[in-house]
Design an enzyme around this catalytic site. Sequence first.
Site, PDB file in Angstrom:
ATOM      1  N   CYS A 259      39.725  41.721  50.353  1.00  0.00           N
ATOM      2  CA  CYS A 259      40.177  42.780  49.675  1.00  0.00           C
ATOM      3  C   CYS A 259      39.184  43.634  49.390  1.00  0.00           C
ATOM      4  O   CYS A 259      37.968  43.636  49.001  1.00  0.00           O
ATOM      5  CB  CYS A 259      40.217  41.923  48.031  1.00  0.00           C
TER       6      CYS A 259
ATOM      7  N   CYS B 212      38.092  44.881  45.842  1.00  0.00           N
ATOM      8  CA  CYS B 212      37.069  43.812  45.284  1.00  0.00           C
ATOM      9  C   CYS B 212      35.647  44.184  45.939  1.00  0.00           C
ATOM     10  O   CYS B 212      34.561  43.838  44.810  1.00  0.00           O
ATOM     11  CB  CYS B 212      37.469  42.338  45.965  1.00  0.00           C
TER      12      CYS B 212
END
Length: 332
Positions: free
Chosen positions: A255, A258
């Site tokens: 991600c 993230c």
Amino acid sequence: MTLVNTVVRGTDADRLLLLVHGYGADENDLGALLQYLDPNGRFAVVLPRAPLQAPGTPGYAWYDFGDPQITEQGFVAARSRLDDLLDEQCDALGFDRAQAIVGGFSQGGGLALALGLGRSDRTRPAAVLAMSPAVPSDALLDLDPIAAGTVPVLVQHGTHDPLIPVKRARGVARHLQQRRVPVVWHEYAMQHNVTLDSLHDAERWLDGVCAGERPNDLVPEDPIEAVASVTTAEWETEVLGSDLPVVVDFWAPWCGPCRQVAPVIEQMSRMRQGSYRFVKVNIDEEPRIAQQYGIQSIPVIAMFRNGRLERQSVGAKPRPQLEAELGMLVIP
């Protein structure tokens, strides 16, 4: 159904090397590495193709990711098929299975570990080369105590791997070493790939094990994390039972947002030390926690207080906005 495979026989081949590709690749992927892994042509290299089409890629997969039960069943089935292939090719090419080396990358690396070290009534191969191995769970390796001390293993991994955290791979290597498997661990400043350095190290290791060596180096401990990871087993104690409010970063290695918000969370943990706890949960490794709280889009930064989910913020955001959405006093 017999696996599609390619055989590249070196000019001085005296044993078999099985190389198992990773997710989304095919039998040609690791074949491109042979000029580095086997420059002297000492192996007959068997390159199998996985039986499943990998969605969204032109390549193949050994098992599906997602549902843990389906992943486990697929892993076990793939290991069994590769075990059969190893027997077939040793017989067809006239090599001793006990002298064979099994190796692989990503999904193939994890399967190579299971094939070389798992419980089996078949002859065990001589060594295992695991490049950026994907191991869904340590239990799937099904380690055979008889393998301890007899089958040397090289584990290589990237410190910046966005798919399989280096901490996870270190943990696998330590798990093997604690069970007396001779392990050499090498990590590199790379992502989910190989480098010339890693290939040259693998070549030297292969030369050594072919000469009868069983090298064993102490696998290092993980560096102390600014924001500690929490597992399902630790969740109740570390989060729900905490005396302090707990900020949880739900993330995954693949991600991008993230990774963007991670430094913000680390900064908040330093600024609010003693008032809040900060932890993170890798939803790929701990899917039950994510399912329990309905975590779908990530990153999700959640505030837990007195054992309950109080607030959450979705997406990578600046610190002041994140603090406000979590109900914290915003620090300039």
